[in-house]
Design an enzyme around this catalytic site. Structure first.
Site, PDB file in Angstrom:
ATOM      1  N   TYR A 101      -4.490   9.463 -27.552  1.00 37.44           N
ATOM      2  CA  TYR A 101      -5.508   9.354 -26.504  1.00 37.44           C
ATOM      3  C   TYR A 101      -6.146   7.971 -26.539  1.00 37.44           C
ATOM      4  O   TYR A 101      -6.350   7.339 -25.509  1.00 37.44           O
ATOM      5  CB  TYR A 101      -6.563  10.436 -26.724  1.00 37.44           C
ATOM      6  CG  TYR A 101      -7.585  10.521 -25.623  1.00 37.44           C
ATOM      7  CD1 TYR A 101      -7.396  11.377 -24.535  1.00 37.44           C
ATOM      8  CD2 TYR A 101      -8.742   9.744 -25.659  1.00 37.44           C
ATOM      9  CE1 TYR A 101      -8.329  11.453 -23.526  1.00 37.44           C
ATOM     10  CE2 TYR A 101      -9.680   9.816 -24.649  1.00 37.44           C
ATOM     11  CZ  TYR A 101      -9.474  10.673 -23.576  1.00 37.44           C
ATOM     12  OH  TYR A 101     -10.402  10.741 -22.584  1.00 37.44           O
ATOM     13  N   PHE A 153      -3.587  -2.483   3.924  1.00 44.16           N
ATOM     14  CA  PHE A 153      -2.712  -1.369   3.589  1.00 44.16           C
ATOM     15  C   PHE A 153      -3.527  -0.083   3.747  1.00 44.16           C
ATOM     16  O   PHE A 153      -4.755  -0.117   3.593  1.00 44.16           O
ATOM     17  CB  PHE A 153      -2.132  -1.506   2.159  1.00 44.16           C
ATOM     18  CG  PHE A 153      -1.151  -0.406   1.882  1.00 44.16           C
ATOM     19  CD1 PHE A 153       0.065  -0.368   2.545  1.00 44.16           C
ATOM     20  CD2 PHE A 153      -1.460   0.627   1.007  1.00 44.16           C
ATOM     21  CE1 PHE A 153       0.947   0.678   2.343  1.00 44.16           C
ATOM     22  CE2 PHE A 153      -0.580   1.671   0.797  1.00 44.16           C
ATOM     23  CZ  PHE A 153       0.633   1.700   1.467  1.00 44.16           C
ATOM     24  N   THR A 154      -2.856   1.016   4.059  1.00 48.05           N
ATOM     25  CA  THR A 154      -3.562   2.260   4.421  1.00 48.05           C
ATOM     26  C   THR A 154      -4.607   2.664   3.373  1.00 48.05           C
ATOM     27  O   THR A 154      -5.769   2.905   3.710  1.00 48.05           O
ATOM     28  CB  THR A 154      -2.567   3.415   4.618  1.00 48.05           C
ATOM     29  OG1 THR A 154      -1.705   3.466   3.481  1.00 48.05           O
ATOM     30  CG2 THR A 154      -1.742   3.232   5.876  1.00 48.05           C
ATOM     31  N   ASP A 244      -3.476  -8.244  -4.146  1.00 47.95           N
ATOM     32  CA  ASP A 244      -2.721  -6.997  -4.302  1.00 47.95           C
ATOM     33  C   ASP A 244      -1.283  -7.417  -4.582  1.00 47.95           C
ATOM     34  O   ASP A 244      -0.570  -7.893  -3.695  1.00 47.95           O
ATOM     35  CB  ASP A 244      -2.815  -6.165  -3.020  1.00 47.95           C
ATOM     36  CG  ASP A 244      -2.036  -4.847  -3.127  1.00 47.95           C
ATOM     37  OD1 ASP A 244      -1.116  -4.763  -3.966  1.00 47.95           O
ATOM     38  OD2 ASP A 244      -2.340  -3.925  -2.361  1.00 47.95           O
ATOM     39  N   LYS A 287       5.778   0.091  -7.821  1.00 46.98           N
ATOM     40  CA  LYS A 287       6.616  -0.921  -7.176  1.00 46.98           C
ATOM     41  C   LYS A 287       6.883  -2.060  -8.164  1.00 46.98           C
ATOM     42  O   LYS A 287       8.012  -2.337  -8.505  1.00 46.98           O
ATOM     43  CB  LYS A 287       5.928  -1.458  -5.917  1.00 46.98           C
ATOM     44  CG  LYS A 287       5.790  -0.436  -4.798  1.00 46.98           C
ATOM     45  CD  LYS A 287       5.007  -1.020  -3.636  1.00 46.98           C
ATOM     46  CE  LYS A 287       4.610   0.026  -2.615  1.00 46.98           C
ATOM     47  NZ  LYS A 287       5.608   0.314  -1.595  1.00 46.98           N
ATOM     48  N   ARG A 410       6.059   3.990  10.955  1.00 48.77           N
ATOM     49  CA  ARG A 410       5.000   3.012  10.739  1.00 48.77           C
ATOM     50  C   ARG A 410       4.550   2.512  12.109  1.00 48.77           C
ATOM     51  O   ARG A 410       4.920   1.424  12.543  1.00 48.77           O
ATOM     52  CB  ARG A 410       5.495   1.852   9.857  1.00 48.77           C
ATOM     53  CG  ARG A 410       5.534   2.207   8.381  1.00 48.77           C
ATOM     54  CD  ARG A 410       4.148   2.441   7.866  1.00 48.77           C
ATOM     55  NE  ARG A 410       4.097   2.925   6.477  1.00 48.77           N
ATOM     56  CZ  ARG A 410       3.030   3.563   5.967  1.00 48.77           C
ATOM     57  NH1 ARG A 410       1.993   3.821   6.701  1.00 48.77           N
ATOM     58  NH2 ARG A 410       3.021   3.961   4.722  1.00 48.77           N
ATOM     59  N   PHE A 476      -0.303  11.449   9.406  1.00 46.82           N
ATOM     60  CA  PHE A 476       1.128  11.176   9.212  1.00 46.82           C
ATOM     61  C   PHE A 476       1.689  11.886   7.984  1.00 46.82           C
ATOM     62  O   PHE A 476       2.881  12.145   7.905  1.00 46.82           O
ATOM     63  CB  PHE A 476       1.402   9.664   9.151  1.00 46.82           C
ATOM     64  CG  PHE A 476       0.787   8.958   7.971  1.00 46.82           C
ATOM     65  CD1 PHE A 476      -0.531   8.531   7.992  1.00 46.82           C
ATOM     66  CD2 PHE A 476       1.542   8.698   6.835  1.00 46.82           C
ATOM     67  CE1 PHE A 476      -1.097   7.878   6.909  1.00 46.82           C
ATOM     68  CE2 PHE A 476       0.992   8.041   5.750  1.00 46.82           C
ATOM     69  CZ  PHE A 476      -0.338   7.640   5.776  1.00 46.82           C
TER      70      PHE A 476
END
Ligand code: F0G
Length: 502
Positions: A101, A153-154, A244, A287, A410, A476
């Protein structure tokens, strides 16, 4: 024949102007193609359901590709997030995971790698990219503040709005053009950025956000020169520059390929230059690093202290941040592998092949090819479908019918209605066909091209969609739709006539 295709065994320095510095190989046939610089050692069986089953499946999924089941999908091009292929070294590292932990050695290995590659004083782990956005928005965004950015970005936008803030997108003009020759469509318009700060006052600006590999623009990169110009503006007004870096791997490859001053630099050196320009650097490890997790890197001690308090509250203790230790080990190796040009070229080169092949057949696609995936221009593909009937959603459903390939809408479907219940029409109606890194073979890409070609030839059969169930938020993901006529039955019948069950 000596071909002008930059594949790619080992980089050599000082090669052709403007095209990066890649070794070329001679090939004998007319066609040029990218070459996989890896071999497949674990496989997963795929099935290709017949078109009759595909019609049943897309109907049962309410014409929403998010609601399809994997067993009904042949090639899953929904996303590149969390579905990249791991290397043998990543898998091996997972066995070394130190599960505790607090104080896990696994964490310290990750922290050390992140510091070595990106050079920040502090690192905080988080369970994925949007968790980093949540932490940053909590600390940096106050009601009525503005966050200017090259592209939203969303999840980023949602977190800023939840805090009462506002996103202002200052994409360069070419970014919104479907077809352009601009190599860096992900650049921010620096003049507009300065104007905005002057007009609103620097106190209202929470931070300036740059997104590598502009996702919603079709995976389009920014240039190092553009990031430098943003840094100068941030210095002038004493604003934080937040990067980002989720799609940094693609952006790095494009900088090396397309930005002349960087052609002779290593990927590692370009990475260091980018990181050195930023105050905060966060990423989705789903990613970047080909594992599942994320993290925030930063320099400022007091900002670090504020963010650190939130990590155990929302993510997990400071030495795991909601990630599994096995994934952290894989990420440590995956981040190092990102410095290898053979690794990061695979996505962009396969995407470029797909885009060029489709464009050569007259099929409307976003150009120049970006990272992340190939993007079909649904507005041009289906001019007969009114924007209120979701051309990109209809095209994604039709493509599944014609191929068993799952893409992602999109366009307008991915937007949200305004407070009066009116549609917000998206400037771009795209279907994204993501290419997760190292997953698909060239023959699978050729299959996709072939089926998209068939669909294009039969595009007059495709109609629109209308909601049967429309959630208010993030429609969506969960919304269900039906075709506006029996066009899907007709399309399936034509497919069967032309190509048989498969
Ligand atoms: N930033 C960018 C640029 C992204 O593309 C994503 C995710 C995130 C942040 C959030 O990261 O998923 O780890 O929480 N993009 C995925 C996609 C979901 O399919 O494009 P996450």
């Amino acid at each position: 024949m000596d071909v002008d295709y930059p594949y790619l065994a080992k980089p050599y320095h000082g090669a052709k102007k403007g095209r990066g510095s890649m070794t070329k190989i001679k090939i004998w046939s007319e066609e040029t193609f990218p070459l996989e610089m890896h071999k497949v050692r674990i496989v997963q069986k795929l099935t290709l359901p017949p078109v009759t089953r595909r019609l049943e499946a897309i109907t049962a999924a309410g014409n929403n590709t998010f609601l399809l089941r994997n067993q009904d999908i042949f090639l899953d091009m929904l996303t590149d997030s969390g579905v990249n292929a791991m290397s043998d070294r990543q898998q091996a590292a997972m066995l070394l995971a130190d599960d505790s932990y607090a104080g896990s050695e696994t964490y310290f290995r990750l922290e050390q790698k992140v510091q070595e590659l990106f050079g920040f004083k502090h690192f905080l782990p988080a369970h994925q990219g949007r968790a980093c956005e949540h932490l940053l928005a909590q600390v940096l965004v106050q009601p009525d503040m503005i966050v200017p950015m090259n592209v939203h970005f969303t999840t980023t936008k949602a977190h800023i709005i939840l805090r009462g803030g506002q996103v202002v997108e200052l994409t360069c003009a070419e970014g919104m053009q479907v077809n352009s020759r601009h190599p860096f469509k992900g650049n921010i318009d620096v003049e507009q950025l300065e104007d905005l700060i002057e007009k609103e006052g620097r106190e209202r600006i929470a931070f300036v956000r740059m997104e590598a590999g502009g996702n919603l623009l079709g995976g389009q990169p920014f240039s190092l020169a553009n990031l430098r110009a943003v840094r100068r503006v941030c210095d002038q007004y004493q604003l934080l520059l937040v990067l980002d870096a989720s799609l940094l791997a693609d952006n790095l490859y494009f900088i090396k390929q397309r930005e002349q001053e960087c052609a002779g630099l290593s990927i590692r050196a370009i990475t260091q230059q980018i990181a050195a320009l930023c105050d905060v650097f966060y990423f989705s490890g789903r990613k970047l690093g080909c594992a599942r997790g994320g993290g925030v890197c930063l320099r400022d001690d007091s900002l670090f202290a504020q963010l650190r308090e939130l990590v155990p509250l929302y993510e997990g203790f400071l030495t795991y941040g909601g990630m599994s230790v096995r994934e952290m080990e894989a990420m440590t190796v995956g981040l190092e592998e990102t410095m290898d040009e053979d690794m990061i070229s695979h996505g962009p080169e396969f995407i470029r092949y797909m885009v060029e092949q489709l464009a050569a057949r007259g099929i409307p696609v976003v150009t120049p090819a970006g990272g992340l995936g190939c993007h079909l221009d649904a507005a041009a593909f289906l001019p007969q479908v009114n924007q209120a009937q979701y051309p990109a959603g209809a095209l994604a459903a039709a493509l599944y019918l014609a191929s068993g390939i799952r893409g992602m809408e999109r366009g307008t479907l991915s937007e949200q209605r305004d407070q009066h219940g009116r549609e917000v029409f998206s400037p771009l109606e795209l279907v994204r066909l993501a290419l997760p890194r190292r997953v698909f073979t060239l023959s699978q890409i050729k299959y996709a091209i072939d089926r998209i070609h068939w669909l294009y030839e039969n595009r007059q059969l495709i109609g629109g969609l209308t909601f049967t169930e429309e959630p208010q938020n993030l429609r969506f993901f969960f919304g269900r739709l039906q075709p506006t006529s029996d066009w899907q039955t007709a399309l399936a019948a034509k497919f069967q006539h032309d190509l048989g069950p498969f």
